[in-house]
Write a protein that holds these residues in place. Structure first.
Motif, PDB file in Angstrom:
ATOM      1  N   GLY A 123       0.834  -1.199   0.000  1.00  0.00           N
ATOM      2  CA  GLY A 123       0.000   0.000   0.000  1.00  0.00           C
ATOM      3  C   GLY A 123       0.868   1.248   0.000  1.00  0.00           C
ATOM      4  O   GLY A 123       1.839   1.326   0.755  1.00  0.00           O
ATOM      5  N   ASP A 124       0.524   2.235  -0.830  1.00  0.00           N
ATOM      6  CA  ASP A 124       1.254   3.514  -0.833  1.00  0.00           C
ATOM      7  C   ASP A 124       1.247   4.125   0.564  1.00  0.00           C
ATOM      8  O   ASP A 124       2.208   4.761   0.988  1.00  0.00           O
ATOM      9  N   ASP A 125       0.116   3.931   1.258  1.00  0.00           N
ATOM     10  CA  ASP A 125      -0.027   4.553   2.572  1.00  0.00           C
ATOM     11  C   ASP A 125       0.867   3.894   3.628  1.00  0.00           C
ATOM     12  O   ASP A 125       0.961   4.388   4.743  1.00  0.00           O
ATOM     13  N   LEU A 126       1.524   2.786   3.266  1.00  0.00           N
ATOM     14  CA  LEU A 126       2.389   2.103   4.243  1.00  0.00           C
ATOM     15  C   LEU A 126       3.878   2.366   4.002  1.00  0.00           C
ATOM     16  O   LEU A 126       4.742   1.787   4.648  1.00  0.00           O
ATOM     17  N   ILE A 127       4.163   3.229   3.051  1.00  0.00           N
ATOM     18  CA  ILE A 127       5.567   3.608   2.804  1.00  0.00           C
ATOM     19  C   ILE A 127       5.952   4.633   3.888  1.00  0.00           C
ATOM     20  O   ILE A 127       5.259   5.648   4.042  1.00  0.00           O
ATOM     21  N   PRO A 128       7.057   4.406   4.615  1.00  0.00           N
ATOM     22  CA  PRO A 128       7.427   5.352   5.689  1.00  0.00           C
ATOM     23  C   PRO A 128       8.141   6.579   5.123  1.00  0.00           C
ATOM     24  O   PRO A 128       9.343   6.776   5.333  1.00  0.00           O
ATOM     25  N   LEU A 129       7.354   7.394   4.418  1.00  0.00           N
ATOM     26  CA  LEU A 129       7.922   8.479   3.609  1.00  0.00           C
ATOM     27  C   LEU A 129       8.780   9.450   4.436  1.00  0.00           C
ATOM     28  O   LEU A 129       9.934   9.705   4.100  1.00  0.00           O
ATOM     29  N   ASP A 130       8.214   9.968   5.525  1.00  0.00           N
ATOM     30  CA  ASP A 130       8.910  11.028   6.274  1.00  0.00           C
ATOM     31  C   ASP A 130      10.185  10.493   6.932  1.00  0.00           C
ATOM     32  O   ASP A 130      11.247  11.102   6.847  1.00  0.00           O
ATOM     33  N   LEU A 131      10.045   9.338   7.556  1.00  0.00           N
ATOM     34  CA  LEU A 131      11.191   8.770   8.263  1.00  0.00           C
ATOM     35  C   LEU A 131      12.326   8.447   7.287  1.00  0.00           C
ATOM     36  O   LEU A 131      13.492   8.774   7.521  1.00  0.00           O
ATOM     37  N   ALA A 316      14.829  -9.184   0.110  1.00  0.00           N
ATOM     38  CA  ALA A 316      14.497  -7.915  -0.552  1.00  0.00           C
ATOM     39  C   ALA A 316      13.790  -6.995   0.430  1.00  0.00           C
ATOM     40  O   ALA A 316      13.214  -7.449   1.419  1.00  0.00           O
ATOM     41  N   PHE A 317      13.820  -5.701   0.114  1.00  0.00           N
ATOM     42  CA  PHE A 317      13.067  -4.717   0.896  1.00  0.00           C
ATOM     43  C   PHE A 317      11.884  -4.179   0.084  1.00  0.00           C
ATOM     44  O   PHE A 317      11.270  -3.197   0.459  1.00  0.00           O
ATOM     45  N   SER A 318      11.584  -4.846  -1.025  1.00  0.00           N
ATOM     46  CA  SER A 318      10.574  -4.333  -1.962  1.00  0.00           C
ATOM     47  C   SER A 318       9.164  -4.445  -1.420  1.00  0.00           C
ATOM     48  O   SER A 318       8.338  -3.572  -1.660  1.00  0.00           O
ATOM     49  N   LYS A 319       8.866  -5.550  -0.740  1.00  0.00           N
ATOM     50  CA  LYS A 319       7.498  -5.755  -0.263  1.00  0.00           C
ATOM     51  C   LYS A 319       7.345  -5.221   1.157  1.00  0.00           C
ATOM     52  O   LYS A 319       6.303  -4.725   1.535  1.00  0.00           O
ATOM     53  N   SER A 320       8.402  -5.339   1.934  1.00  0.00           N
ATOM     54  CA  SER A 320       8.293  -4.991   3.347  1.00  0.00           C
ATOM     55  C   SER A 320       8.565  -3.518   3.607  1.00  0.00           C
ATOM     56  O   SER A 320       8.223  -3.011   4.664  1.00  0.00           O
ATOM     57  N   LEU A 321       9.174  -2.810   2.628  1.00  0.00           N
ATOM     58  CA  LEU A 321       9.548  -1.416   2.901  1.00  0.00           C
ATOM     59  C   LEU A 321       9.181  -0.487   1.730  1.00  0.00           C
ATOM     60  O   LEU A 321       8.193   0.225   1.810  1.00  0.00           O
ATOM     61  N   ILE A 322       9.969  -0.528   0.646  1.00  0.00           N
ATOM     62  CA  ILE A 322       9.741   0.394  -0.475  1.00  0.00           C
ATOM     63  C   ILE A 322      10.055  -0.337  -1.787  1.00  0.00           C
ATOM     64  O   ILE A 322      11.222  -0.657  -2.038  1.00  0.00           O
ATOM     65  N   PRO A 323       9.063  -0.588  -2.630  1.00  0.00           N
ATOM     66  CA  PRO A 323       9.345  -1.327  -3.871  1.00  0.00           C
ATOM     67  C   PRO A 323      10.331  -0.586  -4.774  1.00  0.00           C
ATOM     68  O   PRO A 323      11.241  -1.179  -5.346  1.00  0.00           O
ATOM     69  N   GLY A 324      10.163   0.749  -4.872  1.00  0.00           N
ATOM     70  CA  GLY A 324      10.952   1.507  -5.839  1.00  0.00           C
ATOM     71  C   GLY A 324      12.399   1.697  -5.433  1.00  0.00           C
ATOM     72  O   GLY A 324      13.208   2.187  -6.224  1.00  0.00           O
ATOM     73  N   ILE A 325      12.750   1.315  -4.221  1.00  0.00           N
ATOM     74  CA  ILE A 325      14.157   1.463  -3.818  1.00  0.00           C
ATOM     75  C   ILE A 325      15.031   0.441  -4.538  1.00  0.00           C
ATOM     76  O   ILE A 325      16.222   0.625  -4.701  1.00  0.00           O
ATOM     77  N   ARG A 326      14.382  -0.631  -4.996  1.00  0.00           N
ATOM     78  CA  ARG A 326      15.041  -1.703  -5.760  1.00  0.00           C
ATOM     79  C   ARG A 326      16.276  -2.243  -5.032  1.00  0.00           C
ATOM     80  O   ARG A 326      17.374  -2.296  -5.600  1.00  0.00           O
ATOM     81  N   VAL A 327      16.077  -2.602  -3.797  1.00  0.00           N
ATOM     82  CA  VAL A 327      17.163  -3.276  -3.081  1.00  0.00           C
ATOM     83  C   VAL A 327      16.739  -4.684  -2.726  1.00  0.00           C
ATOM     84  O   VAL A 327      15.818  -4.897  -1.947  1.00  0.00           O
ATOM     85  N   GLY A 328      17.405  -5.620  -3.370  1.00  0.00           N
ATOM     86  CA  GLY A 328      17.326  -7.019  -3.000  1.00  0.00           C
ATOM     87  C   GLY A 328      18.746  -7.453  -2.696  1.00  0.00           C
ATOM     88  O   GLY A 328      19.688  -6.644  -2.788  1.00  0.00           O
TER      89      GLY A 328
END
Ligand SMILES: Cc1ncc(COP(=O)(O)O)c(C=O)c1O
Length: 470
Positions: A123-131, A316-328
């Protein structure tokens, strides 16, 4: 030809026509070589302006869904139908129709007026944008222009160390040196196959399984043999019963935690039994732990790599954190580690530098654990909302399970109900689902199933969507 058009929708009519015809071609209702009406006939049948029909056909030509033959008419292109099977070849056949379905899923995903339960997107709303932005600002101030330079192919050193530190949570003793950062878990899986197998080699994977490595490995010419999944894990006897696989399989891909698409989580005994079985057959095991951090309930069980150091661990951090960071990443040691770094250098080379730097700080500041606590609580609520609305509508005989983690509910439908027909009908209602075919290796007959992702939307949207599936 009858195409339901919504004249009140913001979506242009030509696109509605093109999308409907694409869905018919992909689902097999229109077959390769079927002749389409002329643009004049189509415009008359649908009561639209001729130019709308012309633009719809132009769109379909551009997408490769139809072909025009001068003087003879317009026809459905070959290789689109999900029900079509590819002819045997020397190396494993590439099933073009599954590729086409995936492209269609990504295209449908861009349409703001559709609700898509198809792709596995947090969910977009679950991305920890500010932090996360705060951590990024810290490294921007610290590293400045220098931070925008290339990273070594194996990734930012501080991030590799931070990932190694984080893996201790799972009982994995890992040196940062042995962590290779990749462009998502997807790249790690592609590089591993490239390093360990040659075109024509047999390899093993669960069936069903995440589609990208299946299609990627088939494109690389590997013969993928699907191992069926039983209620508690792999039906290993099925592999042994099959006898020869055309040589010794080079590797086996498994997802013991919160499997995509079935949601299955292997019990402890299944993990031990599998490792024993794999060791007896000298198989290299690749453990895809992409959803491991998204445990919604149930006991935390050790990853295979914590029980056997030879297992290649992919995360990966794509599902648990930020998909667009592209870190696996992949944890690999010795000569394989060197080989993977070389292959990474020859394909994507450096990863994106500030994303990796910010993620290192995020992990080292211990921001990840509270984030996981928050998102798993919300994903649990989303899963429950989807199931609560969906279960009363399920056709008799449908098989499903409550996933203990991950993103997905997998529905195996009774044979008289066609999953592709459900997919098409849902699309007409503005809902995108994922039919089963891409989740199976070409060598395995796909089941009559659908995957639904519960991660992306808040509960009210999910509940409303779930009531529209059947
Ligand atoms: C099981 C599994 N592994 C790997 C990936 C790829 O993830 P990434 O976005 O990190 O490449 C996915 C994405 O859907 C997945 O479901």
């Amino acid at each position: 030809m009858l195409i339901p058009l919504d004249t009140t929708s913001a979506r242009p009519l030509y696109l509605q026509i093109a999308e409907f015809l694409t869905a018919l071609a992909v689902s097999g209702q229109l077959r390769a070589g079927d002749r389409l009406p002329s643009t004049r006939q189509l415009a008359e049948q649908l009561g639209v302006h001729r130019s709308t029909a012309v633009t719809a056909y132009e769109e379909l030509l551009a997408r490769g869904v139809i072909v025009a033959q001068q003087g003879s008419g317009t026809y459905v292109a070959a290789g689109l139908s999900v029900t079509q099977t590819a002819a045997p070849r020397d190396v494993a056949p590439v099933n073009v129709s599954r590729d086409a379905l995936l492209s269609e899923m990504w295209r449908l995903n861009q349409q703001a007026d559709l609700v898509s339960l198809a792709l596995g997107i947090p969910g977009d709303d679950l991305i920890p944008l500010d932090l996360f932005e705060r951590r990024r600002q810290t490294v921007l101030r610290r590293d400045g222009e220098r931070g925008w330079s290339y990273l070594p192919p194996e990734g930012h050193e501080r991030l590799r160390a931070a990932i190694a530190r984080d893996l201790a949570r799972h009982g994995l003793q890992v040196d940062g040196e042995d962590v290779i950062v990749t462009n998502g878990a997807q790249e790690a899986l592609a590089l591993i196959a490239r390093a360990l197998a040659q075109p024509g080699d047999p390899v093993l994977s669960e069936a069903p399984s995440f589609f990208t490595p299946l299609l990627n490995w088939e494109h690389a010419g590997l013969h993928i043999h699907g191992v069926p999944l039983g209620p508690h894990g792999l039906a290993l006897a099925a592999v042994d019963a099959r006898g020869t696989l055309g040589g010794h399989p080079r590797l086996m891909l498994v997802t013991p935690d919160h499997h995509n698409p079935t949601g299955l989580c292997w019990p402890a005994e299944a993990r031990h039994a599998f490792l024993k079985w794999a060791a007896e057959r000298a198989l290299t095991v690749v453990e895809d732990a992409t959803y491991r951090d998204l445990r919604l309930e149930g006991p935390e069980l050790p990853p295979l790599a914590a029980l056997d150091r030879e297992v290649l661990y992919v995360g990966a951090f794509s599902k648990s954190l930020i998909p667009g960071i592209r870190v696996g990443f992949v944890v690999a040691r010795g000569p394989l580690r060197e080989q993977l770094i070389t292959l990474k250098q020859l394909t994507t080379g450096s990863g994106e530098s500030y994303g990796q730097r910010a993620l290192a700080e995020f992990l080292l500041a211990d921001d990840y654990a509270p984030h996981l606590e928050r998102v798993t609580r919300l994903y649990r609520q989303r899963r429950d909302a989807l199931l609560e609305a969906l279960l009363p509508t399920l056709p008799d005989g449908t098989r499903w399970r409550t996933p203990q983690g991950g993103f997905y509910v997998w529905l195996e439908l009774p044979p008289e109900i066609d999953a592709n027909a459900i997919f098409r009908r849902a699309l007409e209602r503005g809902l995108v689902l994922f039919p089963a075919s891409p989740f199976y290796p070409a060598s395995t007959p796909p089941a009559n199933a659908l995957r639904l992702c519960f991660a992306r939307y808040p509960e009210p949207v999910l509940a409303q969507a779930a009531r529209r599936v059947f």
